[in-house]
Design a protein around this motif. Structure first.
Motif, PDB file in Angstrom:
ATOM      1  N   ARG A 109      38.687  87.950  77.705  1.00  0.00           N
ATOM      2  CA  ARG A 109      39.860  88.324  76.898  1.00  0.00           C
ATOM      3  C   ARG A 109      39.651  87.951  75.437  1.00  0.00           C
ATOM      4  O   ARG A 109      40.073  88.653  74.540  1.00  0.00           O
ATOM      5  CB  ARG A 109      41.114  87.624  77.431  1.00  0.00           C
ATOM      6  N   LYS A 110      38.996  86.826  75.259  1.00  0.00           N
ATOM      7  CA  LYS A 110      38.656  86.430  73.897  1.00  0.00           C
ATOM      8  C   LYS A 110      37.498  85.449  73.945  1.00  0.00           C
ATOM      9  O   LYS A 110      37.178  84.896  74.990  1.00  0.00           O
ATOM     10  CB  LYS A 110      39.861  85.792  73.204  1.00  0.00           C
TER      11      LYS A 110
ATOM     12  N   PRO B  88      35.585  82.171  73.822  1.00  0.00           N
ATOM     13  CA  PRO B  88      35.965  80.764  73.999  1.00  0.00           C
ATOM     14  C   PRO B  88      35.465  79.884  72.863  1.00  0.00           C
ATOM     15  O   PRO B  88      35.866  78.730  72.733  1.00  0.00           O
ATOM     16  CB  PRO B  88      35.303  80.388  75.323  1.00  0.00           C
ATOM     17  N   ARG B  89      34.593  80.414  72.067  1.00  0.00           N
ATOM     18  CA  ARG B  89      34.024  79.612  70.987  1.00  0.00           C
ATOM     19  C   ARG B  89      34.754  79.827  69.663  1.00  0.00           C
ATOM     20  O   ARG B  89      35.172  78.882  69.016  1.00  0.00           O
ATOM     21  CB  ARG B  89      32.541  79.962  70.825  1.00  0.00           C
ATOM     22  N   CYS B  90      34.881  81.103  69.278  1.00  0.00           N
ATOM     23  CA  CYS B  90      35.486  81.372  67.968  1.00  0.00           C
ATOM     24  C   CYS B  90      36.851  82.053  68.076  1.00  0.00           C
ATOM     25  O   CYS B  90      37.536  82.216  67.079  1.00  0.00           O
ATOM     26  CB  CYS B  90      34.545  82.201  67.108  1.00  0.00           C
ATOM     27  N   GLY B  91      37.201  82.438  69.294  1.00  0.00           N
ATOM     28  CA  GLY B  91      38.520  83.011  69.496  1.00  0.00           C
ATOM     29  C   GLY B  91      38.640  84.477  69.116  1.00  0.00           C
ATOM     30  O   GLY B  91      39.741  85.015  69.073  1.00  0.00           O
ATOM     31  N   ALA B  92      37.514  85.126  68.870  1.00  0.00           N
ATOM     32  CA  ALA B  92      37.541  86.549  68.528  1.00  0.00           C
ATOM     33  C   ALA B  92      38.051  87.355  69.722  1.00  0.00           C
ATOM     34  O   ALA B  92      37.818  86.990  70.874  1.00  0.00           O
ATOM     35  CB  ALA B  92      36.151  87.023  68.126  1.00  0.00           C
ATOM     36  N   SER B  93      38.734  88.434  69.440  1.00  0.00           N
ATOM     37  CA  SER B  93      39.240  89.263  70.518  1.00  0.00           C
ATOM     38  C   SER B  93      38.082  89.970  71.230  1.00  0.00           C
ATOM     39  O   SER B  93      36.971  90.042  70.717  1.00  0.00           O
ATOM     40  CB  SER B  93      40.237  90.282  69.990  1.00  0.00           C
ATOM     41  N   ARG B  94      38.375  90.502  72.407  1.00  0.00           N
ATOM     42  CA  ARG B  94      37.302  91.051  73.235  1.00  0.00           C
ATOM     43  C   ARG B  94      36.683  92.325  72.675  1.00  0.00           C
ATOM     44  O   ARG B  94      35.640  92.749  73.143  1.00  0.00           O
ATOM     45  CB  ARG B  94      37.810  91.307  74.640  1.00  0.00           C
ATOM     46  N   VAL B  95      37.296  92.896  71.685  1.00  0.00           N
ATOM     47  CA  VAL B  95      36.670  94.069  71.066  1.00  0.00           C
ATOM     48  C   VAL B  95      35.405  93.680  70.312  1.00  0.00           C
ATOM     49  O   VAL B  95      34.602  94.527  69.942  1.00  0.00           O
ATOM     50  CB  VAL B  95      37.641  94.793  70.107  1.00  0.00           C
ATOM     51  N   LYS B  96      35.233  92.370  70.121  1.00  0.00           N
ATOM     52  CA  LYS B  96      34.050  91.874  69.430  1.00  0.00           C
ATOM     53  C   LYS B  96      32.882  91.624  70.379  1.00  0.00           C
ATOM     54  O   LYS B  96      31.806  91.223  69.945  1.00  0.00           O
ATOM     55  CB  LYS B  96      34.384  90.562  68.708  1.00  0.00           C
TER      56      LYS B  96
ATOM     57  N   VAL C 144      28.732  85.029  77.021  1.00  0.00           N
ATOM     58  CA  VAL C 144      29.562  84.726  78.175  1.00  0.00           C
ATOM     59  C   VAL C 144      29.053  85.536  79.363  1.00  0.00           C
ATOM     60  O   VAL C 144      28.880  86.744  79.257  1.00  0.00           O
ATOM     61  CB  VAL C 144      31.036  85.089  77.906  1.00  0.00           C
ATOM     62  N   VAL C 145      28.794  84.841  80.469  1.00  0.00           N
ATOM     63  CA  VAL C 145      28.371  85.547  81.673  1.00  0.00           C
ATOM     64  C   VAL C 145      29.547  85.607  82.631  1.00  0.00           C
ATOM     65  O   VAL C 145      30.005  84.591  83.143  1.00  0.00           O
ATOM     66  CB  VAL C 145      27.176  84.832  82.350  1.00  0.00           C
ATOM     67  N   ASP C 146      30.041  86.807  82.819  1.00  0.00           N
ATOM     68  CA  ASP C 146      31.198  86.982  83.691  1.00  0.00           C
ATOM     69  C   ASP C 146      31.195  88.410  84.217  1.00  0.00           C
ATOM     70  O   ASP C 146      30.508  89.278  83.699  1.00  0.00           O
ATOM     71  CB  ASP C 146      32.483  86.714  82.911  1.00  0.00           C
ATOM     72  N   ARG C 147      31.979  88.609  85.249  1.00  0.00           N
ATOM     73  CA  ARG C 147      32.045  89.950  85.813  1.00  0.00           C
ATOM     74  C   ARG C 147      32.924  90.869  84.958  1.00  0.00           C
ATOM     75  O   ARG C 147      32.775  92.071  84.960  1.00  0.00           O
ATOM     76  CB  ARG C 147      32.616  89.887  87.228  1.00  0.00           C
ATOM     77  N   MET C 148      33.843  90.234  84.266  1.00  0.00           N
ATOM     78  CA  MET C 148      34.775  90.999  83.444  1.00  0.00           C
ATOM     79  C   MET C 148      34.587  90.646  81.968  1.00  0.00           C
ATOM     80  O   MET C 148      34.164  89.551  81.623  1.00  0.00           O
ATOM     81  CB  MET C 148      36.217  90.675  83.860  1.00  0.00           C
TER      82      MET C 148
END
Ligand code: ZN
Length: 58
Positions: free
Chosen positions: A35-36, A38-46, A28-32
């Motif tokens: 949150r999770k 978008p593909r597998c739904g894993a939380s952002r700690v992953k 994912v390319v983003d500035r932030m």
């Protein structure tokens, strides 16, 4: 593409970062940090930052 000189103070907000999901390797390319995933739904700690530039940060 470095025509935005003088914006070093807002670098973390202006520069998109590539984050990779450790679960499905989706990027994912983003500035932030997402949150999770978008593909597998894993939380952002992953998510880990990919291709971190070797900049001189304090
Ligand atoms: Zn994922």
């Amino acid at each position: 593409m470095t025509d935005k000189t003088g914006a070093l103070r807002t670098r973390t907000e202006e520069t998109p970062t590539t984050w990779q999901c450790l679960t499905c390797h989706f990027e994912v390319v983003d500035r932030m940090l997402p949150r999770k995933c978008p593909r597998c739904g894993a939380s952002r700690v992953k998510f880990v930052e990919v291709g971190a530039q070797a900049e001189n940060e304090a």
